[in-house]
Design an enzyme around this catalytic site. Structure first.
Site, PDB file in Angstrom:
ATOM      1  CE  LYS A  55     -20.929  20.460  -6.322  1.00  6.68           C
ATOM      2  NZ  LYS A  55     -20.411  21.098  -7.538  1.00  6.68           N
TER       3      LYS A  55
HETATM    4  C1  E4P Z   1     -18.591  19.160  -9.753  1.00  4.27           C
HETATM    5  O1  E4P Z   1     -19.430  19.026  -8.905  1.00  4.27           O
HETATM    6  C2  E4P Z   1     -17.344  19.896  -9.515  1.00  4.27           C
HETATM    7  O2  E4P Z   1     -17.621  21.162  -9.055  1.00  4.27           O
HETATM    8  C3  E4P Z   1     -16.508  19.926 -10.749  1.00  4.27           C
HETATM    9  O3  E4P Z   1     -16.601  18.675 -11.407  1.00  4.27           O
HETATM   10  C4  E4P Z   1     -15.088  20.347 -10.513  1.00  4.27           C
HETATM   11  O4  E4P Z   1     -14.339  20.148 -11.679  1.00  4.27           O
HETATM   12  P1  E4P Z   1     -12.877  20.789 -11.891  1.00  4.27           P
HETATM   13  O5  E4P Z   1     -11.937  20.136 -10.929  1.00  4.27           O
HETATM   14  O6  E4P Z   1     -12.539  20.474 -13.320  1.00  4.27           O
HETATM   15  O7  E4P Z   1     -13.040  22.250 -11.620  1.00  4.27           O
END
Ligand code: E4P
Length: 217
Positions: free
Chosen positions: A83
């Site tokens: 990522k």
């Molecule tokens: C997923 O890849 C993200 O890191 C995550 O969905 C972020 O979610 P949030 O905005 O609720 O922290």
């Protein structure tokens, strides 16, 4: 639409995985903090538990360092998706790591133009953050729609991984629009099963059943 679970909580992943609800997992530095676990250890455990892609996020900001971290994370298991943040350096790292044959999930996407760049850099997944756009009174779902149109216009194979999902309606809207994947916390996925009319109907059936005086077992 594929379901990814947005957590590094092994027990929560295992519960949903046993039900066949888990097509993959996403983590991020905040979720690793919440788990209280070592990133390499917990990521390895998750990758052994589920068959699908498991996103593990780099924390370096400069491309060469991102690539080095990405290679280390990717070495954990064949189903790791590295990522990377949607920055210029993140795109450089995406080009190199996807060229090496690794899955790459480009994260922190807040515009369709960013998503276009990620697809051109060879990302396997683009993660537009719906909830965080809604938080600042912008329309997260409009972003998913725009990316869907653009990717379909040009036949990009990058999968739209709708992220920052906070509500069951986010899930429904993503499915309507045709996001390839949505990632949500375990609580949101479990809430998809709830409906007040299901609860009310069940209560009535059980009350009537009691009146029959019968037993099935
Ligand atoms: C997923 O890849 C993200 O890191 C995550 O969905 C972020 O979610 P949030 O905005 O609720 O922290």
């Amino acid at each position: 639409m594929k379901f990814f679970v947005d957590t590094a909580d092994i027990a929560a992943i295992a519960e949903l995985n046993d039900l066949g609800m888990v097509d993959g997992v996403t983590t991020n530095p905040s979720l690793i903090l919440k788990s209280g676990r070592d990133i390499l250890e917990v990521t390895r455990e998750i990758a052994e538990l589920v068959d699908g892609p498991v996103s593990a996020e780099v924390v370096a900001l400069e491309a060469d360092a991102m690539i080095a971290e990405g290679r280390k994370l990717a070495a954990i298991a064949p189903n790791i998706a590295v990522k990377l943040p949607l920055t210029w350096d993140g795109l450089k790292a995406c080009k190199v790591l996807s060229g090496d044959g690794f899955m790459v999930n480009v994260t922190l996407c807040f515009s369709a133009n960013q998503a276009l760049l990620a697809a051109k850099a060879g990302a396997s997944f683009i993660s537009p953050f719906i909830g965080r756009l809604d938080d600042i009174n912008l329309d997260g779902m409009e972003l998913i729609e725009d990316i869907r149109i653009i990717y379909d216009n040009y036949g990009f194979e990058t999968e739209i991984l709708a992220a920052s999902i906070r509500t069951v309606n986010h899930v429904l809207d993503c499915a309507r629009i045709g996001a390839d994947v949505m990632t949500a916390p375990p609580e949101v996925i479990k809430k998809l099963a709830s409906h007040p009319l299901t609860d009310a109907g069940l209560a009535t059936f059980l009350k009537d059943w009691e009146k029959t005086g019968q037993k099935i077992l």
